[in-house]
Write a protein that holds these residues in place. Structure first.
Motif, PDB file in Angstrom:
ATOM      1  N   ARG A   1       0.837  -1.210   0.000  1.00  0.00           N
ATOM      2  CA  ARG A   1       0.000   0.000   0.000  1.00  0.00           C
ATOM      3  C   ARG A   1       0.868   1.255   0.000  1.00  0.00           C
ATOM      4  O   ARG A   1       0.523   2.254  -0.623  1.00  0.00           O
ATOM      5  CB  ARG A   1      -0.932   0.007   1.205  1.00  0.00           C
TER       6      ARG A   1
ATOM      7  N   LYS B   1       3.801   1.493  -1.447  1.00  0.00           N
ATOM      8  CA  LYS B   1       4.269   1.631  -2.836  1.00  0.00           C
ATOM      9  C   LYS B   1       3.172   2.223  -3.721  1.00  0.00           C
ATOM     10  O   LYS B   1       3.435   3.076  -4.568  1.00  0.00           O
ATOM     11  CB  LYS B   1       4.690   0.270  -3.400  1.00  0.00           C
ATOM     12  N   ILE B   2       1.936   1.761  -3.525  1.00  0.00           N
ATOM     13  CA  ILE B   2       0.811   2.289  -4.302  1.00  0.00           C
ATOM     14  C   ILE B   2       0.675   3.785  -4.053  1.00  0.00           C
ATOM     15  O   ILE B   2       0.562   4.581  -4.995  1.00  0.00           O
ATOM     16  CB  ILE B   2      -0.506   1.564  -3.938  1.00  0.00           C
TER      17      ILE B   2
ATOM     18  N   LEU C   1       0.113   0.562 -12.772  1.00  0.00           N
ATOM     19  CA  LEU C   1       0.289   0.501 -11.323  1.00  0.00           C
ATOM     20  C   LEU C   1       0.784  -0.874 -10.895  1.00  0.00           C
ATOM     21  O   LEU C   1       1.654  -0.995 -10.034  1.00  0.00           O
ATOM     22  CB  LEU C   1      -1.033   0.843 -10.631  1.00  0.00           C
ATOM     23  N   LYS C   2       0.270  -1.904 -11.542  1.00  0.00           N
ATOM     24  CA  LYS C   2       0.708  -3.272 -11.248  1.00  0.00           C
ATOM     25  C   LYS C   2       2.198  -3.432 -11.561  1.00  0.00           C
ATOM     26  O   LYS C   2       2.945  -4.044 -10.791  1.00  0.00           O
ATOM     27  CB  LYS C   2      -0.116  -4.258 -12.076  1.00  0.00           C
TER      28      LYS C   2
ATOM     29  N   VAL D   1       4.270  -1.453  -8.827  1.00  0.00           N
ATOM     30  CA  VAL D   1       4.221  -2.044  -7.490  1.00  0.00           C
ATOM     31  C   VAL D   1       4.789  -3.461  -7.472  1.00  0.00           C
ATOM     32  O   VAL D   1       5.378  -3.889  -6.482  1.00  0.00           O
ATOM     33  CB  VAL D   1       2.760  -2.024  -6.967  1.00  0.00           C
TER      34      VAL D   1
ATOM     35  N   LEU E   1      -3.089  -6.618  -5.862  1.00  0.00           N
ATOM     36  CA  LEU E   1      -3.205  -5.178  -6.097  1.00  0.00           C
ATOM     37  C   LEU E   1      -4.661  -4.730  -5.954  1.00  0.00           C
ATOM     38  O   LEU E   1      -4.939  -3.706  -5.320  1.00  0.00           O
ATOM     39  CB  LEU E   1      -2.673  -4.819  -7.484  1.00  0.00           C
TER      40      LEU E   1
ATOM     41  N   HIS F   1      -5.604  -4.517  -2.237  1.00  0.00           N
ATOM     42  CA  HIS F   1      -4.997  -3.362  -1.572  1.00  0.00           C
ATOM     43  C   HIS F   1      -5.640  -2.049  -2.037  1.00  0.00           C
ATOM     44  O   HIS F   1      -5.866  -1.140  -1.228  1.00  0.00           O
ATOM     45  CB  HIS F   1      -3.488  -3.319  -1.809  1.00  0.00           C
ATOM     46  N   LEU F   2      -5.957  -1.943  -3.327  1.00  0.00           N
ATOM     47  CA  LEU F   2      -6.636  -0.741  -3.829  1.00  0.00           C
ATOM     48  C   LEU F   2      -8.019  -0.602  -3.189  1.00  0.00           C
ATOM     49  O   LEU F   2      -8.449   0.503  -2.853  1.00  0.00           O
ATOM     50  CB  LEU F   2      -6.753  -0.780  -5.353  1.00  0.00           C
TER      51      LEU F   2
ATOM     52  N   VAL G   1      -7.652   6.546  -1.989  1.00  0.00           N
ATOM     53  CA  VAL G   1      -7.562   6.349  -3.440  1.00  0.00           C
ATOM     54  C   VAL G   1      -8.900   6.695  -4.085  1.00  0.00           C
ATOM     55  O   VAL G   1      -9.954   6.344  -3.560  1.00  0.00           O
ATOM     56  CB  VAL G   1      -7.181   4.881  -3.764  1.00  0.00           C
TER      57      VAL G   1
ATOM     58  N   TYR H   1      -6.506   5.283 -11.367  1.00  0.00           N
ATOM     59  CA  TYR H   1      -6.417   5.524  -9.931  1.00  0.00           C
ATOM     60  C   TYR H   1      -5.593   6.768  -9.668  1.00  0.00           C
ATOM     61  O   TYR H   1      -4.600   7.024 -10.333  1.00  0.00           O
ATOM     62  CB  TYR H   1      -5.756   4.320  -9.236  1.00  0.00           C
TER      63      TYR H   1
ATOM     64  N   SER I   1      -4.720   9.747  -6.115  1.00  0.00           N
ATOM     65  CA  SER I   1      -4.816   9.965  -4.685  1.00  0.00           C
ATOM     66  C   SER I   1      -5.379  11.356  -4.416  1.00  0.00           C
ATOM     67  O   SER I   1      -4.794  12.337  -4.859  1.00  0.00           O
ATOM     68  CB  SER I   1      -3.423   9.832  -4.069  1.00  0.00           C
TER      69      SER I   1
END
Length: 107
Positions: A13, A15-16, A34-35, A38, A45, A48-49, A58, A73, A75
């Motif tokens: 998370r 890293k995301i 994103l995959k 991370v 993934l 966690h998202l 997110v 995605y 933030s």
């Protein structure tokens, strides 16, 4: 020392969040990029998202590329503040390279 956010401090998370906070404001990262950043599996993934989304860290925007629906995605501003607060508390600064553009095949 400020209290750490129990949702963000988990390694994947974190890293995301670092990847999402490296994006310019208003820009989204797609799931595939994103995959790759991370280094998680699709299921890991996604889980966690989901946790980060539930906590309000997110935002998800779904757009169409051709006929395919592609989630993006990013933030929200308050999540970025939480990550900066955590990095300041730990005395650490994370940098994530911008994601490489990903071309999705049209079906």
């Amino acid at each position: 020392m400020a209290e750490l956010d129990s949702v963000i401090h988990q390694p994947i998370r974190l890293k995301i969040m670092a990847a999402l906070n490296a994006c310019p404001d208003g820009e989204f990262i797609d799931f595939v990029a994103l995959k790759a950043i991370v280094g998680a599996t699709d299921g890991n993934l996604g889980a966690h998202l989901g946790t980060l989304k539930t906590a309000g860290h997110v935002a998800i925007e779904k757009d169409f590329v051709g006929k395919n629906r592609v989630p993006g995605y990013n933030s929200p501003a308050r999540a970025g503040a939480g990550l900066r607060s955590m990095s300041n508390s730990c005395g650490v600064f994370w940098t994530v390279p911008p994601p490489e553009p990903v071309s999705l095949p049209l079906l």
